[in-house]
Design a protein around this motif. Structure first.
Motif, PDB file in Angstrom:
ATOM      1  N   VAL A  43       0.862  -1.186   0.000  1.00  0.00           N
ATOM      2  CA  VAL A  43       0.000   0.000   0.000  1.00  0.00           C
ATOM      3  C   VAL A  43       0.896   1.233   0.000  1.00  0.00           C
ATOM      4  O   VAL A  43       1.675   1.437   0.932  1.00  0.00           O
ATOM      5  CB  VAL A  43      -0.922   0.008   1.237  1.00  0.00           C
ATOM      6  CG1 VAL A  43      -1.651   1.347   1.364  1.00  0.00           C
ATOM      7  CG2 VAL A  43      -1.922  -1.137   1.165  1.00  0.00           C
ATOM      8  N   GLU A  49      -4.400   1.645  -1.410  1.00  0.00           N
ATOM      9  CA  GLU A  49      -5.058   1.580  -0.102  1.00  0.00           C
ATOM     10  C   GLU A  49      -6.514   1.159  -0.263  1.00  0.00           C
ATOM     11  O   GLU A  49      -7.000   0.296   0.482  1.00  0.00           O
ATOM     12  CB  GLU A  49      -4.982   2.929   0.607  1.00  0.00           C
ATOM     13  CG  GLU A  49      -5.658   2.903   1.973  1.00  0.00           C
ATOM     14  CD  GLU A  49      -5.422   4.155   2.788  1.00  0.00           C
ATOM     15  OE1 GLU A  49      -6.113   4.327   3.805  1.00  0.00           O
ATOM     16  OE2 GLU A  49      -4.543   4.954   2.420  1.00  0.00           O
ATOM     17  N   SER A  52      -6.858  -2.444  -0.838  1.00  0.00           N
ATOM     18  CA  SER A  52      -6.529  -3.288   0.307  1.00  0.00           C
ATOM     19  C   SER A  52      -7.671  -3.434   1.317  1.00  0.00           C
ATOM     20  O   SER A  52      -7.704  -4.396   2.080  1.00  0.00           O
ATOM     21  CB  SER A  52      -5.302  -2.723   1.042  1.00  0.00           C
ATOM     22  OG  SER A  52      -5.635  -1.573   1.812  1.00  0.00           O
ATOM     23  N   CYS A  75       0.726  -1.622   8.756  1.00  0.00           N
ATOM     24  CA  CYS A  75       0.893  -0.546   7.780  1.00  0.00           C
ATOM     25  C   CYS A  75       0.714   0.763   8.507  1.00  0.00           C
ATOM     26  O   CYS A  75      -0.274   0.938   9.241  1.00  0.00           O
ATOM     27  CB  CYS A  75      -0.125  -0.666   6.650  1.00  0.00           C
ATOM     28  SG  CYS A  75      -0.022   0.668   5.426  1.00  0.00           S
ATOM     29  N   ALA A  77      -0.140   3.592   7.453  1.00  0.00           N
ATOM     30  CA  ALA A  77      -1.298   4.369   7.012  1.00  0.00           C
ATOM     31  C   ALA A  77      -2.591   3.873   7.650  1.00  0.00           C
ATOM     32  O   ALA A  77      -3.639   4.486   7.477  1.00  0.00           O
ATOM     33  CB  ALA A  77      -1.412   4.325   5.491  1.00  0.00           C
ATOM     34  N   PRO A  79      -4.682   1.366   6.943  1.00  0.00           N
ATOM     35  CA  PRO A  79      -5.814   1.155   6.034  1.00  0.00           C
ATOM     36  C   PRO A  79      -6.857   0.232   6.666  1.00  0.00           C
ATOM     37  O   PRO A  79      -6.514  -0.730   7.348  1.00  0.00           O
ATOM     38  CB  PRO A  79      -5.160   0.491   4.821  1.00  0.00           C
ATOM     39  CG  PRO A  79      -3.930  -0.166   5.369  1.00  0.00           C
ATOM     40  CD  PRO A  79      -3.439   0.762   6.445  1.00  0.00           C
TER      41      PRO A  79
END
Length: 217
Positions: A43, A49, A52, A75, A77, A79
């Protein structure tokens, strides 16, 4: 049992379980790791993203069904963090969120090192007024780029720039930084606190494991 969701498609078992092993060694938690499918570069932008999200939700449900008592999204971020929390009854932890929360325990001047064009929203919102700014390694687009000498050198240079701007702590906003063990190097060379997203997730999971009644009713 902590279930780790790797948001990159890997083939070798040693690679799949690498982040889980970091947590097992540091915190003594049993970990099982699973990868989402069909995302060999992981990602790294809005499109990957979005792709995912359903895969992470599916894995979260499968890990809960297998007996995991908590889930970690590997991750920075984070997600599908909110979606996964809504889909299961056990705690779901995001690596980026955990690192940001931990950074605030050490400093009110926090920089973010990321491979993205912007700081992940969860990290930015958690840091609030403590957010000093971001930097990114030159020439690094995906987490795989960090596994090269140039990628590592670029990450160190980016962290140095954040320190020059006044950062006293740095959130490493990519789990690829954990893969290459960057936090320890930054702390030794730059004299600042570097928050590894995987070890921060592990710290939160270890804390959660000691608390009863975390399964939602």
């Amino acid at each position: 049992m902590l279930g780790i969701i790797r948001v990159i498609t890997l083939q070798e078992e040693s690679s799949i379980h690498l982040h889980g092993e970091l947590i097992e060694r540091r915190y003594g938690l049993p970990v099982t790791s699973r990868c989402i499918q069909d995302q060999p570069q992981g990602v790294y932008d809005a499109l990957t993203e979005a792709e995912s999200v359903p895969k992470i939700i599916e894995l979260a449900r499968a890990l809960e069904a297998s007996g995991c008592t908590a889930i970690g999204i590997s991750c920075a971020a984070d997600p599908a963090l909110l979606e996964a929390r809504a889909a299961v009854r056990i705690p779901v932890l995001g690596a980026g969120s955990c690192a940001a929360h931990m950074a605030l325990a050490f400093s009110s001047r926090v920089g973010v090192l990321t491979i993205l064009n912007e700081v992940p929203p969860f990290i930015r919102s958690i840091l609030g007024d403590a957010y000093l700014g971001m930097d990114r390694p030159d020439g690094v687009t995906t987490t795989l780029d960090l596994n090269t000498p140039a990628g590592r050198a670029g990450a160190l240079a980016g962290a140095e720039r954040l320190v020059e701007r006044g950062a006293e702590a740095i959130v490493l906003a990519c789990t690829g930084f954990a893969t290459i063990g960057l936090a320890a190097e930054l702390e030794e060379k730059l004299g600042i606190r570097a928050l590894d997203p995987i070890l921060s997730l592990g710290a939160a999971a270890a804390s959660a494991a000691s608390l009863p009644g975390l399964v939602r009713r």
